[in-house]
Design an enzyme around this catalytic site. Structure first.
Site, PDB file in Angstrom:
ATOM      1  N   HIS A  14       3.977  -1.598  -2.446  1.00 28.54           N
ATOM      2  CA  HIS A  14       3.051  -0.782  -1.657  1.00 28.54           C
ATOM      3  C   HIS A  14       2.040  -0.152  -2.603  1.00 28.54           C
ATOM      4  O   HIS A  14       2.365   0.228  -3.712  1.00 28.54           O
ATOM      5  CB  HIS A  14       3.823   0.326  -0.914  1.00 28.54           C
ATOM      6  CG  HIS A  14       3.057   0.914   0.222  1.00 28.54           C
ATOM      7  ND1 HIS A  14       2.096   1.871   0.049  1.00 28.54           N
ATOM      8  CD2 HIS A  14       3.101   0.643   1.547  1.00 28.54           C
ATOM      9  CE1 HIS A  14       1.588   2.186   1.221  1.00 28.54           C
ATOM     10  NE2 HIS A  14       2.173   1.453   2.147  1.00 28.54           N
ATOM     11  N   ASP A  17       7.386  -2.976   6.488  1.00 27.38           N
ATOM     12  CA  ASP A  17       7.454  -4.304   7.120  1.00 27.38           C
ATOM     13  C   ASP A  17       8.728  -5.067   6.813  1.00 27.38           C
ATOM     14  O   ASP A  17       8.993  -6.101   7.435  1.00 27.38           O
ATOM     15  CB  ASP A  17       6.247  -5.136   6.657  1.00 27.38           C
ATOM     16  CG  ASP A  17       4.953  -4.552   7.185  1.00 27.38           C
ATOM     17  OD1 ASP A  17       4.101  -4.180   6.360  1.00 27.38           O
ATOM     18  OD2 ASP A  17       4.834  -4.422   8.407  1.00 27.38           O
TER      19      ASP A  17
HETATM   20  C1  SDX Z   1       1.394  -2.250   4.812  1.00 23.96           C
HETATM   21  O1  SDX Z   1      -1.634   0.998   2.696  1.00 23.96           O
HETATM   22  C2  SDX Z   1      -0.781   1.190   3.586  1.00 23.96           C
HETATM   23  O2  SDX Z   1      -0.412   2.327   3.887  1.00 23.96           O
HETATM   24  C3  SDX Z   1      -0.302  -0.045   4.305  1.00 23.96           C
HETATM   25  C4  SDX Z   1       0.860   0.165   5.276  1.00 23.96           C
HETATM   26  C5  SDX Z   1       0.449   0.981   6.461  1.00 23.96           C
HETATM   27  O3  SDX Z   1       1.319   1.606   7.069  1.00 23.96           O
HETATM   28  O4  SDX Z   1      -0.750   0.916   6.849  1.00 23.96           O
HETATM   29  O5  SDX Z   1       1.934   0.818   4.625  1.00 23.96           O
HETATM   30  C6  SDX Z   1       1.368  -1.173   5.828  1.00 23.96           C
HETATM   31  O6  SDX Z   1       0.435  -2.967   4.673  1.00 23.96           O
HETATM   32  C7  SDX Z   1       2.597  -2.369   3.909  1.00 23.96           C
HETATM   33  C8  SDX Z   1       2.428  -3.473   2.814  1.00 23.96           C
HETATM   34  C9  SDX Z   1       2.741  -4.820   3.480  1.00 23.96           C
HETATM   35  N1  SDX Z   1       2.421  -5.933   2.544  1.00 23.96           N
HETATM   36  C10 SDX Z   1       3.387  -6.629   1.955  1.00 23.96           C
HETATM   37  O7  SDX Z   1       4.595  -6.393   2.060  1.00 23.96           O
HETATM   38  C11 SDX Z   1       2.871  -7.823   1.152  1.00 23.96           C
HETATM   39  C12 SDX Z   1       3.621  -7.892  -0.180  1.00 23.96           C
HETATM   40  N2  SDX Z   1       3.212  -6.775  -1.023  1.00 23.96           N
HETATM   41  C13 SDX Z   1       2.124  -6.945  -1.909  1.00 23.96           C
HETATM   42  O8  SDX Z   1       1.254  -7.989  -1.739  1.00 23.96           O
HETATM   43  C14 SDX Z   1       1.596  -5.691  -2.579  1.00 23.96           C
HETATM   44  O9  SDX Z   1       2.683  -4.954  -2.953  1.00 23.96           O
HETATM   45  C15 SDX Z   1       0.637  -4.823  -1.792  1.00 23.96           C
HETATM   46  C16 SDX Z   1      -0.519  -5.626  -1.311  1.00 23.96           C
HETATM   47  C17 SDX Z   1       1.340  -4.211  -0.650  1.00 23.96           C
HETATM   48  C18 SDX Z   1       0.159  -3.733  -2.734  1.00 23.96           C
HETATM   49  O10 SDX Z   1      -0.548  -4.337  -3.720  1.00 23.96           O
HETATM   50  P1  SDX Z   1      -1.223  -3.498  -4.910  1.00 23.96           P
HETATM   51  O11 SDX Z   1      -1.015  -2.037  -4.780  1.00 23.96           O
HETATM   52  O12 SDX Z   1      -2.627  -3.966  -5.057  1.00 23.96           O
HETATM   53  O13 SDX Z   1      -0.341  -3.886  -6.109  1.00 23.96           O
HETATM   54  P2  SDX Z   1      -0.521  -5.207  -6.929  1.00 23.96           P
HETATM   55  O14 SDX Z   1      -0.739  -6.367  -5.998  1.00 23.96           O
HETATM   56  O15 SDX Z   1      -1.532  -4.962  -7.999  1.00 23.96           O
HETATM   57  O16 SDX Z   1       0.927  -5.386  -7.556  1.00 23.96           O
HETATM   58  C19 SDX Z   1       1.292  -4.754  -8.769  1.00 23.96           C
HETATM   59  C20 SDX Z   1       2.236  -5.729  -9.465  1.00 23.96           C
HETATM   60  C21 SDX Z   1       1.632  -7.108  -9.659  1.00 23.96           C
HETATM   61  O17 SDX Z   1       2.303  -7.706 -10.748  1.00 23.96           O
HETATM   62  P3  SDX Z   1       1.577  -7.685 -12.226  1.00 23.96           P
HETATM   63  O18 SDX Z   1       0.148  -8.162 -12.040  1.00 23.96           O
HETATM   64  O19 SDX Z   1       1.634  -6.241 -12.658  1.00 23.96           O
HETATM   65  O20 SDX Z   1       2.401  -8.592 -13.072  1.00 23.96           O
HETATM   66  O21 SDX Z   1       3.392  -5.940  -8.619  1.00 23.96           O
HETATM   67  C22 SDX Z   1       3.447  -7.303  -8.240  1.00 23.96           C
HETATM   68  C23 SDX Z   1       2.062  -7.878  -8.434  1.00 23.96           C
HETATM   69  O22 SDX Z   1       2.122  -9.292  -8.677  1.00 23.96           O
HETATM   70  N3  SDX Z   1       3.838  -7.332  -6.834  1.00 23.96           N
HETATM   71  C24 SDX Z   1       4.732  -8.164  -6.304  1.00 23.96           C
HETATM   72  C25 SDX Z   1       4.822  -7.807  -4.958  1.00 23.96           C
HETATM   73  N4  SDX Z   1       3.986  -6.805  -4.701  1.00 23.96           N
HETATM   74  C26 SDX Z   1       3.369  -6.520  -5.867  1.00 23.96           C
HETATM   75  N5  SDX Z   1       5.478  -9.163  -6.855  1.00 23.96           N
HETATM   76  C27 SDX Z   1       6.302  -9.824  -6.013  1.00 23.96           C
HETATM   77  N6  SDX Z   1       6.452  -9.536  -4.704  1.00 23.96           N
HETATM   78  C28 SDX Z   1       5.724  -8.535  -4.139  1.00 23.96           C
HETATM   79  N7  SDX Z   1       5.877  -8.251  -2.845  1.00 23.96           N
END
Ligand code: SDX
Length: 448
Positions: free
Chosen positions: A323, A380
């Site tokens: 998140h 989720d």
């Molecule tokens: C919602 O914003 C809100 O409030 C949203 C929400 C709401 O109520 O409105 O809470 C609802 O959208 C919840 C999130 C649902 N999405 C997912 O579950 C999709 C999977 N999660 C990710 O794609 C990610 O965690 C995000 C998009 C939710 C957040 O992304 P960020 O903050 O931009 O973080 P990032 O992508 O830069 O990740 C940081 C690191 C990265 O690795 P490195 O580059 O440091 O090596 O964490 C890794 C990412 O690759 N990472 C994951 C991961 N999520 C982040 N690795 C594996 N699996 C994951 N799910």
């Protein structure tokens, strides 16, 4: 206390308190940036004069460090796993409130009196029908149309029946638009589902509660009575509460951005629905089930899929994990996990995916990759298991999220339009394209 006795933190606080501004220094100048302290949580740096006084703009892709507004609606503390709607902790609202009461709280600013709640409930109940002409709207879509496409199109399409919704400065017109949206979104969602499965549309009923009405429109058929399961309706109402607002997330920021152009509420909400559809946002609940089903079909090797999620060369990410703000447990996930156990028990639904989800959570939460990146289950991760146990098809999960998030979007749109600070949203950019160059006629262009 003498100065030298102060810790760095206290000194910084004292300076901030004394000047209420931060100073940005660069070679050739400096600029004072006034502080905008919150009641709790983040303090903003007011950069309103930054470009005119320094020539600089900020650069913050994804706005992870940027406050787009001040807001009094929802407070969340991602480090501590705190979420409050208008100051009320989500745990207390989940235990004591109802979705319509929470919708009223978010939109109008405080918990309603009994008379106010009854009046709101009565308004919503008597606006649940959509205009009969819209039946053909559903028929124009293919049976495999994703319900989010139908919901977004139907929402903006409703504005064509209610021209008063264009008067966004008329409080009465805005209020009736709010009530129509809260009332009609479940009907739009349910009818998009009925269209997809080729069943007759089921009309809303005024004797049913909000969640029960959605279940009835989704699962009843004209040829027999349909009894709404009370526990299932309660679980759905809880899910709607937990999704009702979440400060400046992607879809809410979209609603604010579109509304800042003085676009009517139907169109602003439709834009929010489109943003929510994305698998990185509200579409994650559908993606979680797809992932769990893939893991089961692949033999249930949890570690294999956790390793895939960690592999920087593999695009696979663990949907439902991570998140932007929560770097601790998402408090909603904690509540939903408990509700999932109750609903699975009540419905006797197959809980193989729930068992896989729990194993996946255990493995991930003990894995250095996830721990170091503070990746926890989000709202989720378990919600899709409840929707699935209730009988919703995967493609309807994000529609349920949208129905839940609607009062939050509405509250944020209203707050934005009512705020003196509001201007039309128009961010700047750092240009990294071609410098000025002259046009080249086609016969002068080298073949690629
Ligand atoms: C919602 O914003 C809100 O409030 C949203 C929400 C709401 O109520 O409105 O809470 C609802 O959208 C919840 C999130 C649902 N999405 C997912 O579950 C999709 C999977 N999660 C990710 O794609 C990610 O965690 C995000 C998009 C939710 C957040 O992304 P960020 O903050 O931009 O973080 P990032 O992508 O830069 O990740 C940081 C690191 C990265 O690795 P490195 O580059 O440091 O090596 O964490 C890794 C990412 O690759 N990472 C994951 C991961 N999520 C982040 N690795 C594996 N699996 C994951 N799910």
């Amino acid at each position: 206390m003498s100065d030298h006795a102060r810790s760095d933190g206290e000194t910084a606080t004292a300076e901030r308190r004394a000047t209420d501004a931060a100073t940005l220094n660069w070679t050739g100048g400096s600029v004072e940036l006034p502080l905008v302290p919150g009641v709790e949580g983040d303090t903003g740096l007011d950069i309103g004069k930054l470009r005119s006084e320094s020539g600089f703009i900020t650069y913050d892709p994804g706005y992870g460090n940027t406050g787009a507004c001040t807001s009094a609606i929802t407070y969340l503390d991602g480090e501590s796993g705190i979420l409050r709607y208008r100051g009320y902790p989500i745990e207390q609202l989940a235990e004591h409130s109802s979705f319509l009461e929470v919708a009223y709280l978010l939109i109008w600013g405080d918990l309603p009196t009994r008379a106010q709640l009854d009046a709101f409930h009565n308004e919503v109940t008597h606006h649940t029908l959509i205009r009969e002409e819209m039946r053909s709207f559903f028929d124009s879509f293919p049976t495999d149309a994703h319900p989010m496409a139908v919901l977004a199109a139907g929402t903006v399409g409703m504005s064509t029946f209610y021209p008063d919704s264009q008067n966004i400065s008329d409080p009465a017109a805005v209020e009736v638009t709010i009530n129509r949206l809260i009332a009609k979104l479940p009907t739009l969602a349910a009818w998009s589902f009925k269209k997809a499965i080729g069943q007759p549309y089921v009309y809303p009923r005024n004797d049913l509660g909000y969640a029960a009405n959605l279940l009835h429109m989704m699962f009843a058929v004209p040829s027999e009575d349909y009894e709404v399961d009370r526990q299932v309706a309660e679980a759905l109402d809880l899910l709607l509460i937990l999704h009702a607002d979440h400060e400046q997330n992607c879809s809410t920021s979209t609603v604010r951005m579109v509304g800042s152009a003085h676009t009517n509420l139907y169109a602003s909400i439709s834009a929010g629905i489109s943003a929510l559809w994305g698998p990185l946002h509200g579409g994650a609940n559908e993606a979680v089930i797809n992932t769990l089903e893939r893991i089961v079909a692949d033999g249930g090797d949890i570690q294999k899929w956790v390793d895939k999620a960690k592999d920087p060369n593999d695009a696979f990410r663990l949907a439902g994990f991570g998140h932007r703000v929560y770097k601790n447990f998402d408090p909603r996930a904690t509540i939903i996990k408990g509700a999932a156990e109750r609903v699975l028990a009540a419905t006797g639904a197959d809980d193989q995916l729930f068992e896989v989800a729990q194993r996946l959570e255990d493995v991930a939460l003990n894995d250095e990759y996830f721990i170091s990146r503070k990746l926890y289950p989000n709202v989720d991760f378990y919600s899709g298991l409840i929707y699935r146990a209730i009988g919703f098809p995967k493609t309807m999960f994000t529609n349920c999220f949208a129905i839940g998030r609607l009062p939050g979007w509405i509250a944020q749109w209203r707050e934005m339009l009512g705020a003196e600070e509001t201007k039309i949203g128009r961010p700047r950019q750092v240009y990294v394209g071609e410098p000025a160059r002259d046009y080249v006629t086609i016969d002068q262009r080298a073949d690629g």
